[in-house]
Design a protein around this motif. Structure first.
Motif, PDB file in Angstrom:
ATOM      1  N   GLY A  29     -41.547 -41.711 113.098  1.00  0.00           N
ATOM      2  CA  GLY A  29     -40.258 -41.169 112.543  1.00  0.00           C
ATOM      3  C   GLY A  29     -39.431 -40.228 113.473  1.00  0.00           C
ATOM      4  O   GLY A  29     -38.267 -40.387 113.778  1.00  0.00           O
ATOM      5  N   VAL A  30     -40.307 -39.362 114.087  1.00  0.00           N
ATOM      6  CA  VAL A  30     -39.656 -38.439 115.307  1.00  0.00           C
ATOM      7  C   VAL A  30     -39.322 -39.298 116.319  1.00  0.00           C
ATOM      8  O   VAL A  30     -38.289 -39.150 116.671  1.00  0.00           O
ATOM      9  CB  VAL A  30     -40.791 -37.518 115.683  1.00  0.00           C
ATOM     10  N   PHE A  31     -39.927 -40.268 116.730  1.00  0.00           N
ATOM     11  CA  PHE A  31     -39.263 -41.263 117.755  1.00  0.00           C
ATOM     12  C   PHE A  31     -38.082 -42.006 117.369  1.00  0.00           C
ATOM     13  O   PHE A  31     -36.949 -41.890 118.280  1.00  0.00           O
ATOM     14  CB  PHE A  31     -40.729 -42.372 117.991  1.00  0.00           C
ATOM     15  N   TRP A  32     -37.983 -42.587 116.248  1.00  0.00           N
ATOM     16  CA  TRP A  32     -36.882 -43.079 115.669  1.00  0.00           C
ATOM     17  C   TRP A  32     -35.639 -42.157 115.894  1.00  0.00           C
ATOM     18  O   TRP A  32     -34.495 -42.579 116.142  1.00  0.00           O
ATOM     19  CB  TRP A  32     -37.122 -44.057 114.421  1.00  0.00           C
ATOM     20  N   ALA A  33     -35.723 -40.937 115.077  1.00  0.00           N
ATOM     21  CA  ALA A  33     -34.664 -40.045 114.956  1.00  0.00           C
ATOM     22  C   ALA A  33     -34.280 -39.721 116.470  1.00  0.00           C
ATOM     23  O   ALA A  33     -33.130 -39.459 116.634  1.00  0.00           O
ATOM     24  CB  ALA A  33     -35.275 -38.743 114.516  1.00  0.00           C
ATOM     25  N   MET A  34     -35.095 -39.652 117.417  1.00  0.00           N
ATOM     26  CA  MET A  34     -34.853 -39.195 118.821  1.00  0.00           C
ATOM     27  C   MET A  34     -33.969 -40.352 119.619  1.00  0.00           C
ATOM     28  O   MET A  34     -33.102 -40.292 120.088  1.00  0.00           O
ATOM     29  CB  MET A  34     -35.968 -38.819 119.846  1.00  0.00           C
ATOM     30  N   VAL A  35     -34.385 -41.667 119.100  1.00  0.00           N
ATOM     31  CA  VAL A  35     -33.501 -42.634 119.535  1.00  0.00           C
ATOM     32  C   VAL A  35     -32.193 -42.796 118.941  1.00  0.00           C
ATOM     33  O   VAL A  35     -31.207 -42.954 119.679  1.00  0.00           O
ATOM     34  CB  VAL A  35     -34.495 -44.129 119.116  1.00  0.00           C
ATOM     35  N   ILE A  36     -31.854 -42.368 117.809  1.00  0.00           N
ATOM     36  CA  ILE A  36     -30.768 -42.327 117.268  1.00  0.00           C
ATOM     37  C   ILE A  36     -29.998 -41.154 117.807  1.00  0.00           C
ATOM     38  O   ILE A  36     -28.762 -41.450 117.836  1.00  0.00           O
ATOM     39  CB  ILE A  36     -30.852 -42.078 115.598  1.00  0.00           C
ATOM     40  N   ILE A  37     -30.686 -40.203 117.981  1.00  0.00           N
ATOM     41  CA  ILE A  37     -29.834 -38.879 118.445  1.00  0.00           C
ATOM     42  C   ILE A  37     -29.248 -39.102 119.825  1.00  0.00           C
ATOM     43  O   ILE A  37     -28.181 -38.978 120.251  1.00  0.00           O
ATOM     44  CB  ILE A  37     -30.660 -37.618 118.385  1.00  0.00           C
ATOM     45  N   TYR A  38     -30.137 -39.419 120.724  1.00  0.00           N
ATOM     46  CA  TYR A  38     -29.821 -40.184 122.103  1.00  0.00           C
ATOM     47  C   TYR A  38     -28.696 -41.327 122.193  1.00  0.00           C
ATOM     48  O   TYR A  38     -27.800 -40.990 122.999  1.00  0.00           O
ATOM     49  CB  TYR A  38     -30.888 -40.311 123.067  1.00  0.00           C
ATOM     50  N   ALA A  39     -28.980 -42.407 121.506  1.00  0.00           N
ATOM     51  CA  ALA A  39     -28.125 -43.321 121.250  1.00  0.00           C
ATOM     52  C   ALA A  39     -26.622 -42.840 120.848  1.00  0.00           C
ATOM     53  O   ALA A  39     -25.511 -43.005 121.497  1.00  0.00           O
ATOM     54  CB  ALA A  39     -28.683 -44.400 120.788  1.00  0.00           C
ATOM     55  N   SER A  40     -26.724 -42.159 119.951  1.00  0.00           N
ATOM     56  CA  SER A  40     -25.423 -41.716 119.324  1.00  0.00           C
ATOM     57  C   SER A  40     -24.719 -40.735 120.375  1.00  0.00           C
ATOM     58  O   SER A  40     -23.363 -40.790 120.495  1.00  0.00           O
ATOM     59  CB  SER A  40     -25.546 -40.958 118.007  1.00  0.00           C
ATOM     60  N   ASP A  41     -25.401 -39.724 120.987  1.00  0.00           N
ATOM     61  CA  ASP A  41     -24.824 -38.798 121.903  1.00  0.00           C
ATOM     62  C   ASP A  41     -24.267 -39.876 123.061  1.00  0.00           C
ATOM     63  O   ASP A  41     -23.295 -39.482 123.644  1.00  0.00           O
ATOM     64  CB  ASP A  41     -25.897 -37.974 122.617  1.00  0.00           C
ATOM     65  N   PHE A  42     -24.675 -40.953 123.533  1.00  0.00           N
ATOM     66  CA  PHE A  42     -24.373 -41.669 124.588  1.00  0.00           C
ATOM     67  C   PHE A  42     -23.136 -42.330 124.188  1.00  0.00           C
ATOM     68  O   PHE A  42     -22.078 -42.703 125.209  1.00  0.00           O
ATOM     69  CB  PHE A  42     -25.412 -42.549 124.808  1.00  0.00           C
ATOM     70  N   LEU A  43     -23.147 -42.952 122.906  1.00  0.00           N
ATOM     71  CA  LEU A  43     -21.752 -43.545 122.469  1.00  0.00           C
ATOM     72  C   LEU A  43     -20.763 -42.782 122.233  1.00  0.00           C
ATOM     73  O   LEU A  43     -20.603 -41.601 121.743  1.00  0.00           O
ATOM     74  CB  LEU A  43     -22.296 -44.293 121.314  1.00  0.00           C
ATOM     75  N   SER A  44     -19.430 -43.058 122.805  1.00  0.00           N
ATOM     76  CA  SER A  44     -18.247 -42.182 122.330  1.00  0.00           C
ATOM     77  C   SER A  44     -17.501 -42.432 120.907  1.00  0.00           C
ATOM     78  O   SER A  44     -16.889 -41.594 120.632  1.00  0.00           O
ATOM     79  CB  SER A  44     -17.402 -42.570 123.523  1.00  0.00           C
TER      80      SER A  44
END
Length: 160
Positions: free
Chosen positions: A60-75
């Motif tokens: 779950g920590v891993f998946w949350a970080m994927v969401i956080i980084y991917a969301s930061d990357f997307l405008s």
């Protein structure tokens, strides 16, 4: 003494110790209680339940970080929501693997990571130690109950 009473007793004592230890080590006490809760709610018992709870928390920590980084990357915010939807799917479908089958554990790890604003380096040890404390709370309570039953049965036999 009932099993519920002895588990409640050991949980109370170890909760106080966990609170002190978490503060002493600079950990998130609330995240530790999430790890503890994850173990208590796990459908498996003992070390197997602890292991599955901890593995799913970490996923779950891993998946949350994927969401956080991917969301930061997307405008666009809407793309961030699409990423969240996709990752939530993966968080559930990973349950096809036996060690990742405890879906609530995955969401607990993810929620802790979001609540800590992505500070995974502090979330992980908090969840892990919290899970271990959950295991100790329950197992020591069960042990105490068995011990009390044995002592009661033994004293009854000696009285007769």
């Amino acid at each position: 003494m009932s099993t519920l009473f002895t588990i409640s007793l050991t949980t109370g004592i170890l909760s106080g110790i966990w609170g002190w230890l978490a503060v002493s080590l600079g950990l998130l006490s609330w995240a530790g209680f999430l790890g503890c809760t994850s173990y208590f709610a796990s459908p498996k018992e003992g070390l197997r339940g602890l292991a599955e709870s901890l593995v799913t928390n970490l996923s779950g920590v891993f998946w949350a970080m994927v969401i956080i980084y991917a969301s930061d990357f997307l405008s666009l915010d809407v793309l961030g929501y699409a990423v969240t939807a996709l990752i939530a799917f993966f968080m559930c479908i990973q349950a096809k693997k036996q060690w990742l089958a405890y879906i609530p554990g995955t969401f607990i790890g993810s929620a802790a990571t979001f609540a800590a604003h992505g500070e995974w380096k502090i979330v992980i040890p908090s969840l892990l130690l919290g899970g271990v404390f959950g295991y100790l709370m329950k197992s020591s309570g069960v042990w105490l109950h068995r011990r009390a039953q044995y002592a009661s049965a033994h004293s009854t036999r000696q009285s007769a």
